[in-house]
Design a protein around this motif. Structure first.
Motif, PDB file in Angstrom:
ATOM      1  N   ASP A 183       6.657   7.954 -12.656  1.00 51.35           N
ATOM      2  CA  ASP A 183       6.671   7.204 -13.841  1.00 51.35           C
ATOM      3  C   ASP A 183       7.331   5.667 -13.581  1.00 51.35           C
ATOM      4  OD1 ASP A 183       5.811   9.218 -15.992  1.00 51.35           O
ATOM      5  OD2 ASP A 183       7.338  10.069 -14.785  1.00 51.35           O
ATOM      6  N   ASP A 207       4.318  -7.078  -7.064  1.00 51.29           N
ATOM      7  CA  ASP A 207       2.876  -7.319  -7.195  1.00 51.29           C
ATOM      8  C   ASP A 207       1.850  -6.281  -7.452  1.00 51.29           C
ATOM      9  OD1 ASP A 207       3.543  -9.956  -7.749  1.00 51.29           O
ATOM     10  OD2 ASP A 207       2.912 -10.670  -5.616  1.00 51.29           O
ATOM     11  N   ALA A 208       2.213  -5.223  -6.343  1.00 50.78           N
ATOM     12  CA  ALA A 208       1.303  -4.196  -6.443  1.00 50.78           C
ATOM     13  C   ALA A 208       1.448  -2.868  -7.140  1.00 50.78           C
ATOM     14  CB  ALA A 208       1.531  -3.467  -4.796  1.00 50.78           C
ATOM     15  N   ALA A 209       2.792  -2.936  -7.600  1.00 55.36           N
ATOM     16  CA  ALA A 209       3.179  -1.595  -8.367  1.00 55.36           C
ATOM     17  C   ALA A 209       2.700  -1.683  -9.671  1.00 55.36           C
ATOM     18  CB  ALA A 209       4.631  -1.501  -8.579  1.00 55.36           C
ATOM     19  N   GLU A 210       2.015  -0.629 -10.229  1.00 57.05           N
ATOM     20  CA  GLU A 210       1.623  -0.394 -11.581  1.00 57.05           C
ATOM     21  C   GLU A 210       2.534   0.281 -12.427  1.00 57.05           C
ATOM     22  OE1 GLU A 210      -2.192   1.334 -11.033  1.00 57.05           O
ATOM     23  OE2 GLU A 210      -3.143  -0.322 -10.021  1.00 57.05           O
ATOM     24  N   VAL A 211       3.866   0.748 -12.102  1.00 60.21           N
ATOM     25  CA  VAL A 211       4.663   1.465 -12.730  1.00 60.21           C
ATOM     26  C   VAL A 211       5.883   0.449 -12.677  1.00 60.21           C
ATOM     27  CG1 VAL A 211       3.815   3.539 -12.497  1.00 60.21           C
ATOM     28  CG2 VAL A 211       5.527   2.636 -10.801  1.00 60.21           C
ATOM     29  N   VAL A 224       3.691   6.313  -5.239  1.00 61.57           N
ATOM     30  CA  VAL A 224       3.526   6.470  -6.666  1.00 61.57           C
ATOM     31  C   VAL A 224       2.581   7.694  -7.095  1.00 61.57           C
ATOM     32  CG1 VAL A 224       3.088   5.594  -8.864  1.00 61.57           C
ATOM     33  CG2 VAL A 224       4.689   4.085  -7.489  1.00 61.57           C
ATOM     34  N   ASP A 232       0.768  -1.121   0.170  1.00 62.75           N
ATOM     35  CA  ASP A 232       0.104   0.064  -0.068  1.00 62.75           C
ATOM     36  C   ASP A 232       0.937   1.368   0.113  1.00 62.75           C
ATOM     37  OD1 ASP A 232      -2.617   1.266   0.268  1.00 62.75           O
ATOM     38  OD2 ASP A 232      -1.895   1.991   2.125  1.00 62.75           O
ATOM     39  N   ARG A 280       1.970   2.043  -3.437  1.00 61.90           N
ATOM     40  CA  ARG A 280       1.006   2.510  -4.244  1.00 61.90           C
ATOM     41  C   ARG A 280       0.984   3.980  -4.001  1.00 61.90           C
ATOM     42  NH1 ARG A 280      -1.594  -2.793  -3.712  1.00 61.90           N
ATOM     43  NH2 ARG A 280      -2.472  -2.183  -2.023  1.00 61.90           N
TER      44      ARG A 280
END
Length: 367
Positions: free
Chosen positions: A146, A179-183, A140, A134, A137
């Motif tokens: 980015d 697993d959580a990171a979207e970048v 970021v 968390d 996230r």
């Protein structure tokens, strides 16, 4: 730790790191690397493209402003100057560790100024490996980042008066962050180097990018020992391996290592070229740029980065490299302590001095 105590610690870090830059650049392992000069290898500087592809993005320059600071009013001004310089020159920039802001939202603006002043640039958030998914996230999102740097700093924690001594959970924590990171996630050391074994481990965990961040620049053993009342861990100063040693030590088999960035003790455009020649895709700069900002603000750093761009272009031209990746075909001789390190690790560095043998020789054009 109270918010006031955390801010004071960040100011201490800034002051002590800057103090290590006093007296100008010092010799380090980059001086163990020399390019072989080939007098007819040069190309036109106008034909050199310094752009690189890193973490799914195009960077116009192969060096970047690496993680430094944040968390107090003083460090907010430094981050503002760094961000302005990044905006005006196009270099990528990383924030310092955002842990203090994740724990105390009042510290968040000292980091968000990086995005506020540099809305269109490539910005990396930074958290410690022990933080939660968390937290990753949140960091970021706070910067509209980015990419996310996740730093490993077990030796710093060991010397830090209030540091952690529990490291066994780090691999699992890193997996959760991945697993959580979207970048894209870039795992980095804080100045003690990444070994071959560590890079193998990171690749097995699914890490795609790593910054070897070795010795030779800011020494966080010195920083944290200077904060200790007894100053009793000074014998650990110099712990770890250099960026040069780490790049040479890195696995060469495809898939056995993340793609590499190099940082730690980068003093000049020549050091940038050396790191690129040894396999780094991009090169991070912290202490050298910090000293410039503290002395002359954003304008001074803009001038320095502009000069580095011009000098690096000229170096690539004389070496016959059309782009940074082409430096990996240039001949380099490795000597000194780095050569001794390589020998002890079972690495033969002599082929690095003969890489151009595989290239065709320039000859007279014939119709």
């Amino acid at each position: 730790m109270s918010s006031e105590g955390a801010a004071a610690r960040k100011d201490d870090h800034l002051r002590l790191a800057a103090g290590q830059q006093e007296g100008g650049p010092r010799r380090n392992a980059f001086d163990d690397v020399a390019f072989v000069h080939h007098a007819l290898a040069g190309i036109d500087a106008a034909g050199v493209d310094l752009g690189v592809e890193v973490a799914g993005a195009h960077w116009p320059l192969p060096f970047y402003i690496n993680a430094m600071t944040g968390g107090s009013a003083r460090t907010a001004q430094v981050n503002r100057d760094l961000a302005v310089a990044a905006r005006e020159t196009g270099v990528a920039i990383a924030s310092g560790s955002m842990s203090v802001a994740l724990d105390d939202p009042a510290a968040l603006p000292s980091f968000q100024v990086i995005r506020d002043e540099n809305p269109g640039g490539f910005v990396m958030a930074n958290i410690g490996v022990e933080r939660s998914a968390d937290d990753a996230r949140r960091a970021v999102a706070a910067l509209g980042a980015d990419a996310l740097q996740v730093h490993l700093n077990s030796m710093q924690e060991t010397v830090m008066p209030e540091g952690s001594r529990a490291f066994s959970s780090w691999p699992a924590s890193l997996e959760a962050i991945l697993d959580a990171a979207e970048v894209p996630v870039i795992v980095k050391e804080v100045g003690f180097g990444l070994s071959r074994r560590t890079l193998h481990t990171l690749a097995a965990l699914g890490v795609a990018w790593a910054d070897v961040s070795g010795t030779g620049g800011t020494d966080f053993v010195r920083v944290e020992n200077d904060r200790r009342a007894a100053g009793d861990l000074d014998y650990l100063v110099g712990w770890g391996q250099s960026a040069v040693a780490s790049l040479i030590d890195a696995p060469r088999d495809p898939g056995a290592s993340p793609a590499l960035l190099g940082s730690g003790g980068v003093r000049t455009p020549l050091d940038v070229a050396r790191a690129l020649a040894l396999g780094a895709r991009g090169v991070g700069v912290s202490g050298s740029f910090l000293a410039v900002v503290l002395d002359g603000g954003a304008e001074a750093l803009i001038e320095r980065i502009t000069t580095w761009r011009e000098h690096l272009t000229a170096l690539l031209a004389v070496l016959g490299a059309h782009d940074p990746a082409a430096l990996q075909a240039c001949d380099v001789v490795v000597t000194g302590g780095t050569a001794q390190f390589a020998g002890a690790r079972g690495i033969d560095v002599t082929p690095l001095a003969r890489r151009s043998d595989a290239l065709p020789l320039p000859g007279r054009s014939r119709s």
